[in-house]
Motif scaffolding. Sequence first.
Motif, mmCIF file in Angstrom:
data_model
loop_
_atom_site.group_PDB
_atom_site.id
_atom_site.type_symbol
_atom_site.label_atom_id
_atom_site.label_comp_id
_atom_site.label_asym_id
_atom_site.label_seq_id
_atom_site.Cartn_x
_atom_site.Cartn_y
_atom_site.Cartn_z
ATOM 1 N N ALA A 56 -29.993 -43.691 -73.184
ATOM 2 C CA ALA A 56 -31.074 -44.339 -73.936
ATOM 3 C C ALA A 56 -31.211 -43.727 -75.325
ATOM 4 C CB ALA A 56 -32.385 -44.217 -73.167
ATOM 5 N N LEU A 57 -31.010 -42.426 -75.431
ATOM 6 C CA LEU A 57 -31.081 -41.771 -76.738
ATOM 7 C C LEU A 57 -29.957 -42.272 -77.636
ATOM 8 C CD1 LEU A 57 -32.104 -39.658 -78.749
ATOM 9 C CD2 LEU A 57 -30.692 -37.961 -77.562
ATOM 10 N N ARG A 58 -28.747 -42.371 -77.082
ATOM 11 C CA ARG A 58 -27.606 -42.840 -77.879
ATOM 12 C C ARG A 58 -27.867 -44.260 -78.392
ATOM 13 N NH1 ARG A 58 -24.297 -41.287 -74.698
ATOM 14 N NH2 ARG A 58 -23.541 -39.410 -75.741
ATOM 15 N N GLU A 59 -28.423 -45.105 -77.538
ATOM 16 C CA GLU A 59 -28.719 -46.484 -77.950
ATOM 17 C C GLU A 59 -29.817 -46.511 -79.022
ATOM 18 O OE1 GLU A 59 -28.338 -50.432 -78.347
ATOM 19 O OE2 GLU A 59 -27.032 -49.085 -77.202
ATOM 20 N N ALA A 60 -30.832 -45.677 -78.858
ATOM 21 C CA ALA A 60 -31.913 -45.620 -79.848
ATOM 22 C C ALA A 60 -31.396 -45.108 -81.193
ATOM 23 C CB ALA A 60 -33.040 -44.728 -79.335
ATOM 24 N N LEU A 61 -30.479 -44.170 -81.150
ATOM 25 C CA LEU A 61 -29.885 -43.666 -82.388
ATOM 26 C C LEU A 61 -29.048 -44.740 -83.071
ATOM 27 C CD1 LEU A 61 -28.837 -40.079 -81.226
ATOM 28 C CD2 LEU A 61 -30.510 -40.611 -83.003
ATOM 29 N N ARG A 62 -28.279 -45.506 -82.286
ATOM 30 C CA ARG A 62 -27.473 -46.584 -82.867
ATOM 31 C C ARG A 62 -28.360 -47.614 -83.578
ATOM 32 N NH1 ARG A 62 -24.221 -46.724 -77.806
ATOM 33 N NH2 ARG A 62 -22.266 -45.605 -78.204
ATOM 34 N N GLU A 63 -29.511 -47.911 -82.965
ATOM 35 C CA GLU A 63 -30.436 -48.866 -83.577
ATOM 36 C C GLU A 63 -30.980 -48.330 -84.896
ATOM 37 O OE1 GLU A 63 -33.460 -49.748 -80.772
ATOM 38 O OE2 GLU A 63 -32.115 -50.723 -79.339
ATOM 39 N N ARG A 64 -31.217 -47.036 -84.945
ATOM 40 C CA ARG A 64 -31.756 -46.426 -86.157
ATOM 41 C C ARG A 64 -30.704 -46.290 -87.258
ATOM 42 N NH1 ARG A 64 -37.093 -46.207 -87.391
ATOM 43 N NH2 ARG A 64 -38.253 -46.199 -85.438
ATOM 44 N N TYR A 65 -29.512 -45.841 -86.872
ATOM 45 C CA TYR A 65 -28.494 -45.520 -87.866
ATOM 46 C C TYR A 65 -27.724 -46.755 -88.337
ATOM 47 C CZ TYR A 65 -28.992 -40.457 -87.500
ATOM 48 O OH TYR A 65 -29.470 -39.166 -87.570
ATOM 49 N N GLY A 66 -27.591 -47.743 -87.498
ATOM 50 C CA GLY A 66 -26.838 -48.923 -87.886
ATOM 51 C C GLY A 66 -25.335 -48.714 -87.761
ATOM 52 N N THR A 67 -24.578 -49.771 -88.038
ATOM 53 C CA THR A 67 -23.120 -49.704 -87.908
ATOM 54 C C THR A 67 -22.507 -48.954 -89.085
ATOM 55 O OG1 THR A 67 -22.906 -51.818 -89.050
ATOM 56 C CG2 THR A 67 -23.028 -51.853 -86.630
#
Length: 423
Positions: free
Chosen positions: A90-101
Amino acid sequence: MTDSPASPAPLADPHLVYDPLAADGPKDVVILGSTGSIGTQAIDLVLRNPGRFRVTALSANGSRVALLAEQAHRLRVRTVAVAREDAAPALREALRERYGTGEPLPEILAGPDAATEVAASDCHTVLNGITGSIGLAPTLAALEAGRTLALANKESLIVGGPLVKALAKPGQIIPVDSEHAALFQALAAGIRADVRKLVVTASGGPFRGRSKAQLANVTVEDALAHPTWAMGPVITINSATLVNKGLEVIEAHLLYDIPFDRIEVVVHPQSYVHSMVEFTDGSTIAQATPPDMRGPIAIGLGWPERVPDAAPAFDWSKASTWEFFPLDNEAFPSVNLARHVGQLAGTAPAVFNAANEECVEAFRTGALAFNGIMETVTRVVEEHGTPVAGTSLTVSDVLEAETWARARARELTAKTATAEARA
């Protein structure tokens, strides 16, 4: 009063500065417990002072991954750690949402040793804002790695006192508790040989002025309604029982090497004076600010420099009244019990703290009455007997004592609940 040559040096000394990594530019800081009360206020302070501090790593238990990801993104940290391994996806997914591609994510560490690993990482200062004795291993790791330790996790010092003292170098620990940051600053006004006593202030919590009988039926909601401080639930209930103040007495003894009979607790409802030092000439130096933890956090991160506008100041053009009262030890026996376990030393403080943590959780879930917290903790301490003490104390001893104390506290709590149900 004079110091004997054999007298040990205090862990926290405002006249000494431990700064092995002094350099120009912002101080690199690791924040442990970043999503808690201390951590979020520390991040607020850092964001308002980008030229002074730079956060390189964060750790949290993993219950608030969205907030943790937001903090990591805003601070652009290298590493994010969570104690719960199941929180990593869940943390990895939340970070991806924040940081973007296309933007690299910070390193993610997960598991019970994650905070300990980041505590030893490359930085100048580690702020330990973890709640509970699980902060011991990160405290020891930071000290062993040679980091300056801004210590808000009082439990790690209390349960592992001899272990912490064996590792800490002069000036390496800066206390972040409001009371101990106050003592730290007041002690700068004199020399150790001139200290007569330390005066630790207590707000009295939500139940100030009530008798033991009047406390019998208070609710969790009552206990969480602290009159002056906004804190997490465990420390707020500890403030209601005054266990928190008992822990602070032990902490003051360990930090400043002042005997227990020269550490006094007084009730100060306004929470303006955070603690005082009385010197042998009769002078008392008090440290005072409006209740706000960002001031002590700034001392922990910035010492020996002060951080401008870290916290609000008093408006001295307005009238105010400051009151002080003696502590009611009958209604709140926790402080005297803490003195007792502090004098026993060794594993006794770990037993006291662990039993209390279990009893607070039982109270929160409705399995134990408010007065039952200290009644149960007292019995566990008595049953513990002679603690492992002295230089023979090990981390394993502390963990074993804690495990026993938690199990015994749960047993006693279950028996109490069963007896009450039958009645």
